[in-house]
Design an enzyme around this catalytic site. Structure first.
Site, PDB file in Angstrom:
ATOM      1  N   ARG A 254      -1.583  -4.864  10.611  1.00 19.64           N
ATOM      2  CA  ARG A 254      -1.966  -3.395  11.052  1.00 19.64           C
ATOM      3  C   ARG A 254      -3.203  -2.894  10.733  1.00 19.64           C
ATOM      4  NH1 ARG A 254       3.359  -0.253  10.471  1.00 19.64           N
ATOM      5  NH2 ARG A 254       2.799  -0.741   8.512  1.00 19.64           N
TER       6      ARG A 254
ATOM      7  N   ASP B  28       0.912  -1.171  -0.037  1.00 18.90           N
ATOM      8  CA  ASP B  28       0.195  -0.160   0.040  1.00 18.90           C
ATOM      9  C   ASP B  28       0.792   1.346   0.003  1.00 18.90           C
ATOM     10  OD1 ASP B  28      -2.660   0.950   0.392  1.00 18.90           O
ATOM     11  OD2 ASP B  28      -2.030   1.636   2.561  1.00 18.90           O
TER      12      ASP B  28
ATOM     13  N   ASP C  31       0.235  -8.862   3.873  1.00 20.21           N
ATOM     14  CA  ASP C  31      -1.178  -8.370   4.383  1.00 20.21           C
ATOM     15  C   ASP C  31      -2.345  -8.593   3.282  1.00 20.21           C
ATOM     16  OD1 ASP C  31      -0.010  -7.513   6.688  1.00 20.21           O
ATOM     17  OD2 ASP C  31      -0.106  -5.348   6.192  1.00 20.21           O
TER      18      ASP C  31
ATOM     19  N   THR D 267       2.936  -7.730  -0.426  1.00 19.79           N
ATOM     20  CA  THR D 267       2.750  -7.524   1.113  1.00 19.79           C
ATOM     21  C   THR D 267       2.163  -8.862   1.557  1.00 19.79           C
ATOM     22  OG1 THR D 267       1.636  -6.498   2.749  1.00 19.79           O
ATOM     23  CG2 THR D 267       0.770  -6.335   0.532  1.00 19.79           C
TER      24      THR D 267
HETATM   25  O1  F6P Z   1       2.832  -4.613   5.764  1.00 22.51           O
HETATM   26  C1  F6P Z   1       3.068  -5.785   6.236  1.00 22.51           C
HETATM   27  C2  F6P Z   1       3.677  -5.684   7.656  1.00 22.51           C
HETATM   28  O2  F6P Z   1       4.123  -6.924   8.111  1.00 22.51           O
HETATM   29  C3  F6P Z   1       2.300  -5.676   8.671  1.00 22.51           C
HETATM   30  O3  F6P Z   1       1.487  -6.593   8.716  1.00 22.51           O
HETATM   31  C4  F6P Z   1       2.755  -5.139   9.645  1.00 22.51           C
HETATM   32  O4  F6P Z   1       2.088  -4.310  10.657  1.00 22.51           O
HETATM   33  C5  F6P Z   1       3.981  -4.163   9.213  1.00 22.51           C
HETATM   34  O5  F6P Z   1       4.510  -4.777   8.098  1.00 22.51           O
HETATM   35  C6  F6P Z   1       5.135  -4.187  10.350  1.00 22.51           C
HETATM   36  O6  F6P Z   1       6.257  -3.200   9.638  1.00 22.51           O
HETATM   37  P1  F6P Z   1       7.838  -3.009  10.416  1.00 22.51           P
HETATM   38  O7  F6P Z   1       8.233  -4.244  10.072  1.00 22.51           O
HETATM   39  O8  F6P Z   1       8.153  -2.140   9.583  1.00 22.51           O
HETATM   40  O9  F6P Z   1       7.597  -2.775  11.625  1.00 22.51           O
END
Ligand code: F6P
Length: 323
Positions: A172, A103, A128, A126
């Site tokens: 998230r 995104d 997600d 991703t």
């Molecule tokens: O967007 C993928 C993701 O793994 C989400 O599920 C999660 O909230 C976020 O990235 C965590 O990101 P980071 O590793 O930058 O904390």
């Protein structure tokens, strides 16, 4: 078009390397020069750009992470940062871009290409699975399988001790990992950010379960759920049922790593191949997607405007099947 570049941005996802391999090999097949940009938009700003050849992508299809590395660039959110990035592309003679990310990557792309003109095609990567314009994002299948394997293990020990577990999975803003791993593991409840949770109903169910001596319960909660994750949910349950042994487990970044599943490798290969072909056909500012197993193209602006819909009926089904 003779020179194109490729980057991965945002959270890494299993299958990104398979997509990089497909992009590089398809570009070389068409006699294009292909450049890798390290650390996503941040590397673009810093000019961390290098030429790739067929051996650059040898022996990576089975590897998690991304050989190009990735970042969430703050500087790219500024006009000045984006201007620097554009100048780096010009300096290196880049005439087209392929972006692999989620995104945030397409939000950034949408702003960037509003300010600077350059053909660009995106690939949704991703864990997600939360991007509109595609049924599927790279890494989701592997991440769900990782979560399922972990929750199965938790259920073994939960059964042995008659314990309740609240398991937090990633997401998230999105509940796809929670929904799918929850169904696959027979979770008694699944909490997702997209839907309001009726906590009283959960309390009633736990009370009924306790009465009929169903002591093992697995509740899967997405990290972005309204209650604030597994530990917060655990505390709420314990406040109502002080005699139940409830544990919280956060699966965390293990869901992002690991060797991609066959499915992620195949879809990554298809999308990488399609992305280069799309650029060569003159398609631009579009994200490659999959709809009913067919490749489709969605404008960046649309891909980020809407969240992919989550089927609320599936949660109802999961509860019935686990009761
Ligand atoms: O967007 C993928 C993701 O793994 C989400 O599920 C999660 O909230 C976020 O990235 C965590 O990101 P980071 O590793 O930058 O904390």
């Amino acid at each position: 078009m003779e020179k194109i570049a490729l980057l991965t941005s945002g959270g890494d996802a299993p299958g990104m390397n398979a997509a990089i391999r497909a992009v590089v090999r398809t570009a070389l097949y068409h006699n294009l020069e292909i450049y890798g940009i390290r650390r996503g938009y941040q590397g673009m700003i810093e000019g961390d750009i290098f030429k790739m050849d067929t051996t650059s992508v040898s022996n990576i299809i089975q590897r998690g992470g991304t050989i190009l590395k990735t970042a969430r660039s703050k500087e790219f959110t500024t006009e000045e940062g984006r201007e620097k990035a554009y100048q780096q592309l010009k300096k290196n003679g880049i005439e087209g871009l392929i972006l692999i990310g989620g995104d945030g990557t397409f939000k950034g792309a949408n702003v960037f290409f509003g300010e600077h003109s350059m053909p660009a095609v995106g690939i949704p990567g991703t864990i997600d699975n939360d991007i509109a314009g595609t049924d599927y994002t790279l890494g989701f299948d592997t991440a769900v399988n990782t979560a399922v394997e972990a929750i199965d293990k938790i259920r073994d020990t939960a059964e042995a001790h008659d314990r309740m577990f609240v398991v937090e999975v990633m997401g998230r803003d999105a509940g796809y990992i929670a929904l799918n791993s929850g169904i696959a593991c027979g979770a008694e409840d699944i909490l997702v950010p997209e839907l309001d949770t009726d906590f009283d109903a959960i309390m009633k169910r736990i009370s009924d379960d306790t009465r009929r001596k169903k002591l093992v319960n697995i509740i899967v909660v997405a990290e972005g759920d309204e209650f604030g994750g597994a530990e917060a949910v655990r505390q709420k349950i314990v406040a109502e049922f002080p005699n139940i042994d409830v544990r919280a487990t956060i699966l965390g970044h293990i869901q992002r790593g690991g060797s991609p599943s066959y499915f992620d490798r195949v879809q990554a290969s298809r999308m990488g191949y399609a992305a280069v072909n799309a650029l060569m056909e003159g398609k631009t500012q579009v994200m490659i997607g999959l709809e009913n197993q067919e490749i489709i193209y969605t404008p960046f602006a649309h891909a980020i405007k809407q969240h992919a819909p989550l089927d609320a009926k599936m949660i109802e089904m999961a509860k019935i099947l686990a009761s």
